[in-house]
Design a protein around this motif. Structure first.
Motif, PDB file in Angstrom:
ATOM      1  N   ASN A   1       0.820  -1.217   0.000  1.00 25.51           N
ATOM      2  CA  ASN A   1       0.000   0.000   0.000  1.00 25.51           C
ATOM      3  C   ASN A   1       0.850   1.262   0.000  1.00 25.51           C
ATOM      4  O   ASN A   1       0.534   2.229  -0.693  1.00 25.51           O
ATOM      5  CB  ASN A   1      -0.960   0.017   1.191  1.00 25.51           C
ATOM      6  N   TYR A   2       1.927   1.270   0.775  1.00 25.60           N
ATOM      7  CA  TYR A   2       2.816   2.437   0.808  1.00 25.60           C
ATOM      8  C   TYR A   2       3.377   2.718  -0.585  1.00 25.60           C
ATOM      9  O   TYR A   2       3.411   3.857  -1.043  1.00 25.60           O
ATOM     10  CB  TYR A   2       3.953   2.217   1.812  1.00 25.60           C
ATOM     11  N   ILE A   3       3.808   1.664  -1.272  1.00 25.91           N
ATOM     12  CA  ILE A   3       4.375   1.829  -2.616  1.00 25.91           C
ATOM     13  C   ILE A   3       3.310   2.323  -3.587  1.00 25.91           C
ATOM     14  O   ILE A   3       3.543   3.277  -4.343  1.00 25.91           O
ATOM     15  CB  ILE A   3       4.986   0.502  -3.110  1.00 25.91           C
ATOM     16  N   LEU A   4       2.146   1.688  -3.581  1.00 27.80           N
ATOM     17  CA  LEU A   4       1.106   2.054  -4.542  1.00 27.80           C
ATOM     18  C   LEU A   4       0.537   3.448  -4.286  1.00 27.80           C
ATOM     19  O   LEU A   4       0.199   4.164  -5.226  1.00 27.80           O
ATOM     20  CB  LEU A   4      -0.006   1.005  -4.542  1.00 27.80           C
ATOM     21  N   GLU A   5       0.438   3.850  -3.018  1.00 24.85           N
ATOM     22  CA  GLU A   5      -0.060   5.192  -2.698  1.00 24.85           C
ATOM     23  C   GLU A   5       1.015   6.244  -2.959  1.00 24.85           C
ATOM     24  O   GLU A   5       0.707   7.366  -3.355  1.00 24.85           O
ATOM     25  CB  GLU A   5      -0.539   5.246  -1.250  1.00 24.85           C
ATOM     26  N   ASN A   6       2.261   5.921  -2.694  1.00 25.58           N
ATOM     27  CA  ASN A   6       3.433   6.757  -2.964  1.00 25.58           C
ATOM     28  C   ASN A   6       3.245   8.213  -2.536  1.00 25.58           C
ATOM     29  O   ASN A   6       3.529   9.150  -3.295  1.00 25.58           O
ATOM     30  CB  ASN A   6       3.840   6.676  -4.434  1.00 25.58           C
ATOM     31  N   THR A   7       2.789   8.393  -1.327  1.00 26.21           N
ATOM     32  CA  THR A   7       2.558   9.752  -0.810  1.00 26.21           C
ATOM     33  C   THR A   7       3.858  10.530  -0.623  1.00 26.21           C
ATOM     34  O   THR A   7       3.830  11.760  -0.541  1.00 26.21           O
ATOM     35  CB  THR A   7       1.785   9.701   0.526  1.00 26.21           C
ATOM     36  N   ASP A   8       4.992   9.839  -0.567  1.00 24.55           N
ATOM     37  CA  ASP A   8       6.290  10.511  -0.421  1.00 24.55           C
ATOM     38  C   ASP A   8       6.929  10.833  -1.771  1.00 24.55           C
ATOM     39  O   ASP A   8       8.055  11.345  -1.819  1.00 24.55           O
ATOM     40  CB  ASP A   8       7.245   9.652   0.412  1.00 24.55           C
ATOM     41  N   ASN A   9       6.216  10.519  -2.866  1.00 29.22           N
ATOM     42  CA  ASN A   9       6.699  10.803  -4.225  1.00 29.22           C
ATOM     43  C   ASN A   9       8.081  10.218  -4.506  1.00 29.22           C
ATOM     44  O   ASN A   9       8.944  10.876  -5.097  1.00 29.22           O
ATOM     45  CB  ASN A   9       6.690  12.300  -4.515  1.00 29.22           C
ATOM     46  N   LEU A  10       8.281   8.979  -4.083  1.00 27.63           N
ATOM     47  CA  LEU A  10       9.526   8.279  -4.381  1.00 27.63           C
ATOM     48  C   LEU A  10       9.556   7.932  -5.867  1.00 27.63           C
ATOM     49  O   LEU A  10       8.515   7.746  -6.495  1.00 27.63           O
ATOM     50  CB  LEU A  10       9.632   7.001  -3.545  1.00 27.63           C
ATOM     51  N   LEU A  11      10.739   7.820  -6.424  1.00 27.84           N
ATOM     52  CA  LEU A  11      10.894   7.433  -7.821  1.00 27.84           C
ATOM     53  C   LEU A  11      11.072   5.920  -7.905  1.00 27.84           C
ATOM     54  O   LEU A  11      12.102   5.387  -7.481  1.00 27.84           O
ATOM     55  CB  LEU A  11      12.098   8.142  -8.447  1.00 27.84           C
ATOM     56  N   PHE A  12      10.057   5.239  -8.423  1.00 28.10           N
ATOM     57  CA  PHE A  12      10.102   3.793  -8.615  1.00 28.10           C
ATOM     58  C   PHE A  12      10.321   3.496 -10.087  1.00 28.10           C
ATOM     59  O   PHE A  12       9.797   4.216 -10.945  1.00 28.10           O
ATOM     60  CB  PHE A  12       8.791   3.138  -8.167  1.00 28.10           C
ATOM     61  N   THR A  13      11.060   2.439 -10.390  1.00 25.61           N
ATOM     62  CA  THR A  13      11.213   2.042 -11.784  1.00 25.61           C
ATOM     63  C   THR A  13       9.820   1.718 -12.320  1.00 25.61           C
ATOM     64  O   THR A  13       9.059   0.992 -11.682  1.00 25.61           O
ATOM     65  CB  THR A  13      12.147   0.835 -11.954  1.00 25.61           C
ATOM     66  N   PRO A  14       9.437   2.280 -13.472  1.00 23.05           N
ATOM     67  CA  PRO A  14       8.062   2.127 -13.951  1.00 23.05           C
ATOM     68  C   PRO A  14       7.670   0.691 -14.269  1.00 23.05           C
ATOM     69  O   PRO A  14       6.522   0.307 -14.050  1.00 23.05           O
ATOM     70  CB  PRO A  14       8.012   3.009 -15.202  1.00 23.05           C
ATOM     71  N   ASP A  15       8.597  -0.112 -14.741  1.00 24.87           N
ATOM     72  CA  ASP A  15       8.259  -1.498 -15.075  1.00 24.87           C
ATOM     73  C   ASP A  15       8.029  -2.337 -13.819  1.00 24.87           C
ATOM     74  O   ASP A  15       7.084  -3.119 -13.762  1.00 24.87           O
ATOM     75  CB  ASP A  15       9.316  -2.124 -15.980  1.00 24.87           C
ATOM     76  N   SER A  16       8.845  -2.145 -12.781  1.00 23.71           N
ATOM     77  CA  SER A  16       8.635  -2.919 -11.550  1.00 23.71           C
ATOM     78  C   SER A  16       7.370  -2.459 -10.829  1.00 23.71           C
ATOM     79  O   SER A  16       6.665  -3.267 -10.225  1.00 23.71           O
ATOM     80  CB  SER A  16       9.860  -2.848 -10.622  1.00 23.71           C
ATOM     81  N   LEU A  17       7.057  -1.178 -10.916  1.00 30.06           N
ATOM     82  CA  LEU A  17       5.814  -0.672 -10.334  1.00 30.06           C
ATOM     83  C   LEU A  17       4.609  -1.262 -11.065  1.00 30.06           C
ATOM     84  O   LEU A  17       3.612  -1.645 -10.442  1.00 30.06           O
ATOM     85  CB  LEU A  17       5.795   0.852 -10.387  1.00 30.06           C
ATOM     86  N   ASP A  18       4.721  -1.393 -12.378  1.00 32.53           N
ATOM     87  CA  ASP A  18       3.656  -2.027 -13.160  1.00 32.53           C
ATOM     88  C   ASP A  18       3.502  -3.495 -12.774  1.00 32.53           C
ATOM     89  O   ASP A  18       2.385  -4.005 -12.656  1.00 32.53           O
ATOM     90  CB  ASP A  18       3.933  -1.874 -14.655  1.00 32.53           C
ATOM     91  N   ALA A  19       4.609  -4.177 -12.552  1.00 35.82           N
ATOM     92  CA  ALA A  19       4.553  -5.576 -12.108  1.00 35.82           C
ATOM     93  C   ALA A  19       3.808  -5.678 -10.781  1.00 35.82           C
ATOM     94  O   ALA A  19       2.957  -6.555 -10.596  1.00 35.82           O
ATOM     95  CB  ALA A  19       5.963  -6.153 -11.976  1.00 35.82           C
ATOM     96  N   LEU A  20       4.109  -4.781  -9.845  1.00 34.28           N
ATOM     97  CA  LEU A  20       3.424  -4.796  -8.555  1.00 34.28           C
ATOM     98  C   LEU A  20       1.937  -4.524  -8.720  1.00 34.28           C
ATOM     99  O   LEU A  20       1.104  -5.168  -8.071  1.00 34.28           O
ATOM    100  CB  LEU A  20       4.042  -3.776  -7.595  1.00 34.28           C
ATOM    101  N   ARG A  21       1.581  -3.587  -9.582  1.00 35.44           N
ATOM    102  CA  ARG A  21       0.158  -3.306  -9.827  1.00 35.44           C
ATOM    103  C   ARG A  21      -0.550  -4.547 -10.376  1.00 35.44           C
ATOM    104  O   ARG A  21      -1.658  -4.861  -9.969  1.00 35.44           O
ATOM    105  CB  ARG A  21       0.008  -2.144 -10.795  1.00 35.44           C
ATOM    106  N   HIS A  22       0.082  -5.226 -11.313  1.00 34.12           N
ATOM    107  CA  HIS A  22      -0.509  -6.453 -11.853  1.00 34.12           C
ATOM    108  C   HIS A  22      -0.675  -7.502 -10.748  1.00 34.12           C
ATOM    109  O   HIS A  22      -1.712  -8.149 -10.648  1.00 34.12           O
ATOM    110  CB  HIS A  22       0.345  -7.014 -12.997  1.00 34.12           C
TER     111      HIS A  22
END
Length: 177
Positions: free
Chosen positions: A142-163
């Motif tokens: 939830n912390y990663i998906l909400e990203n309230t701290d505006n951290l820079l996540f690699t877009p492909d790994s973030l997409d993997a987590l969303r899936h």
């Protein structure tokens, strides 16, 4: 002298169409395969990697998963085990969560998601790959998906987590491993 890394090329349907040396790969145009291993700890949180500043793709970003490009002649599963060993110094039992396709600026990927559980008492201390992993951090999904701290996540790994979080993955019939 290290051997040149050869990458498996696939088409938009994830069918192998050839191979290419990494140095000649056009990552923004050519589809290739990548493994994404979501490493959970005893608290149910993910072990997230901060990438080194010398990485070609997204230097200094947070990678939600361990993993990387599937080499020629490797299955997704073989690649996932190799990447875990290289990046974190462990070999853990992996559970397949399916495959997905993602595209963005600088990447066209067929990814396979795995999950595993890391327990320091059982598995020993992690040994980070200095040239790729600057540090590791514990974060909840939830912390990663909400990203309230505006951290820079690699877009492909973030997409993997969303899936993974949305259970949108499907099994890969041609490569069950």
């Amino acid at each position: 002298m290290p051997t040149e890394e050869i990458i498996t090329l696939v088409d938009k349907h994830n069918t192998v169409i050839g191979e290419i040396p990494r140095r000649l790969m056009n990552f923004g145009e050519d589809y290739h395969r990548v493994t994404y291993i979501l490493v959970f700890n005893n608290n149910g949180n993910l072990i997230v990697q901060k990438r080194t500043d010398n990485k070609a793709f997204c230097p200094g970003y947070y990678g939600v998963s361990t993993g990387g490009v599937v080499d020629s002649g490797e299955s997704y599963l073989e690649s996932a085990h190799r990447e875990l060993q290289e990046e974190l110094g462990v070999d853990l039992t992996l559970t397949s969560q399916g495959v997905f396709c993602t595209e963005g600026e600088g990447f066209r990927i067929w990814g396979k998601i795995y999950t595993c559980h890391y327990d320091e008492q059982r598995d020993g201390a992690l040994s980070l790959q200095a040239k790729e992993v600057a540090s590791i951090h514990e974060m909840s999904i939830n912390y990663i998906l909400e990203n309230t701290d505006n951290l820079l996540f690699t877009p492909d790994s973030l997409d993997a987590l969303r899936h993974y979080a949305n259970k949108l993955t499907q099994p890969l019939p041609s490569d069950p491993s």
